[in-house]
Design a protein around this motif. Structure first.
Motif, mmCIF file in Angstrom:
data_model
loop_
_atom_site.group_PDB
_atom_site.id
_atom_site.type_symbol
_atom_site.label_atom_id
_atom_site.label_comp_id
_atom_site.label_asym_id
_atom_site.label_seq_id
_atom_site.Cartn_x
_atom_site.Cartn_y
_atom_site.Cartn_z
ATOM 1 N N ASP A 144 21.167 75.590 66.963
ATOM 2 C CA ASP A 144 21.983 75.553 65.751
ATOM 3 C C ASP A 144 21.357 74.543 64.787
ATOM 4 O O ASP A 144 21.319 73.342 65.066
ATOM 5 N N ARG A 202 22.411 73.999 61.655
ATOM 6 C CA ARG A 202 23.313 73.562 60.586
ATOM 7 C C ARG A 202 23.619 72.064 60.619
ATOM 8 O O ARG A 202 23.586 71.421 59.550
ATOM 9 N N PRO A 203 23.918 71.442 61.778
ATOM 10 C CA PRO A 203 24.218 70.004 61.740
ATOM 11 C C PRO A 203 23.078 69.176 61.159
ATOM 12 O O PRO A 203 23.306 68.272 60.352
ATOM 13 N N ARG A 220 20.092 75.840 52.678
ATOM 14 C CA ARG A 220 21.120 76.760 53.160
ATOM 15 C C ARG A 220 20.504 78.126 53.498
ATOM 16 O O ARG A 220 20.857 78.754 54.504
ATOM 17 N N ARG A 228 11.640 79.364 55.886
ATOM 18 C CA ARG A 228 12.631 80.440 55.723
ATOM 19 C C ARG A 228 11.954 81.790 55.894
ATOM 20 O O ARG A 228 12.465 82.671 56.601
ATOM 21 N N ARG A 260 19.634 82.019 61.612
ATOM 22 C CA ARG A 260 20.897 82.227 62.320
ATOM 23 C C ARG A 260 20.873 83.432 63.260
ATOM 24 O O ARG A 260 21.380 83.354 64.385
ATOM 25 N N ALA A 306 20.762 70.259 59.124
ATOM 26 C CA ALA A 306 20.633 70.611 57.711
ATOM 27 C C ALA A 306 21.686 69.896 56.875
ATOM 28 O O ALA A 306 21.388 69.375 55.789
ATOM 29 N N ASP A 307 22.921 69.860 57.369
ATOM 30 C CA ASP A 307 23.987 69.165 56.641
ATOM 31 C C ASP A 307 23.662 67.677 56.515
ATOM 32 O O ASP A 307 23.887 67.063 55.460
ATOM 33 N N VAL A 317 18.664 77.876 56.852
ATOM 34 C CA VAL A 317 19.575 77.948 57.998
ATOM 35 C C VAL A 317 20.030 79.378 58.225
ATOM 36 O O VAL A 317 20.073 79.863 59.365
ATOM 37 N N ASP A 318 20.362 80.089 57.148
ATOM 38 C CA ASP A 318 20.795 81.478 57.280
ATOM 39 C C ASP A 318 19.690 82.358 57.876
ATOM 40 O O ASP A 318 19.973 83.274 58.657
#
Length: 200
Positions: free
Chosen positions: A6, A8-9, A85, A52, A92, A11-12, A88-89
């Motif tokens: 994951d 996202r953490p 973002r 990406r 996913r 990236a945030d 990350v997508d």
């Protein structure tokens, strides 16, 4: 090791730090030897696109692509946030972590490339936080797994697939697993910005 992670953490965490960079901060030094914050942000604006595309299994950027930079973007912070973002997508779907993929001229197993994305988010987040003299939040990621990628390339084992950023830095006696990740990537865990020299 698990195939998919994951992102996202991390990236945030990275975006929370990057959003605090002011124009006055852009010429500050960073833990990346010879790079200012501006140089680091420019690098992040590029690799977030390249990785990406790797997650999407899409062709790499054309050689004549005009690369995004702080200098040529009206609002680089918004652009960087949008690109992170999208990054990350792209990673996913489980399929992004399967088979092989390419970033630039580098072809790797997708699961290794995905780990390089996580490493970039974590390490460059730490770089920015350190340059700003800000704390870096505790990392909830498999840092030992990432460290092995760096160490594997440095040892030039037959299964090595990840290239470190530089020579391994010395470790403090009380090194934590995160310190070992930093050192393995060529960073000094004890790096701190030099105090500004007062003017006349």
């Amino acid at each position: 090791m698990p195939a998919q992670l994951d992102l996202r953490p991390a990236a945030d965490r990275f975006l929370a730090i990057a959003s605090g960079v002011t124009d006055d901060d852009l010429e500050r030094p960073t833990p990346c030897d010879g790079w200012t914050v501006r140089d680091l942000v420019d690098h992040c604006l590029v690799w977030t696109i390249g990785l990406r595309l790797a997650g999407e299994k899409a062709p790499a950027m054309a050689r004549d692509t005009v690369l995004p930079t702080v200098a040529n973007l009206p609002d680089w912070r918004a652009t960087l946030a949008e690109q992170v973002r999208a990054l990350v997508d792209a990673w996913r779907p489980p399929a992004a972590w399967e088979g092989t993929t390419v970033a630039g001229t580098l072809q790797l197993p997708a699961a290794v490339m995905g780990r390089s994305v996580l490493a970039e988010l974590i390490l460059h987040g730490w770089d920015l936080a350190s340059a700003l003299g800000a704390p870096y939040p505790e990392v909830d990621a498999p840092v030992d797994d990432l460290t092995r990628l760096f160490d594997g390339s440095r040892d030039r084992r037959p299964d090595a697939t990840w290239h470190p950023y530089g020579a391994e830095a010395p470790l403090p006696d009380d090194a934590t697993p995160f310190d070992r990740l930093l050192a393995s990537s060529g960073r000094d865990p004890r790096w701190a910005p030099r105090p500004l020299t007062p003017g006349p």
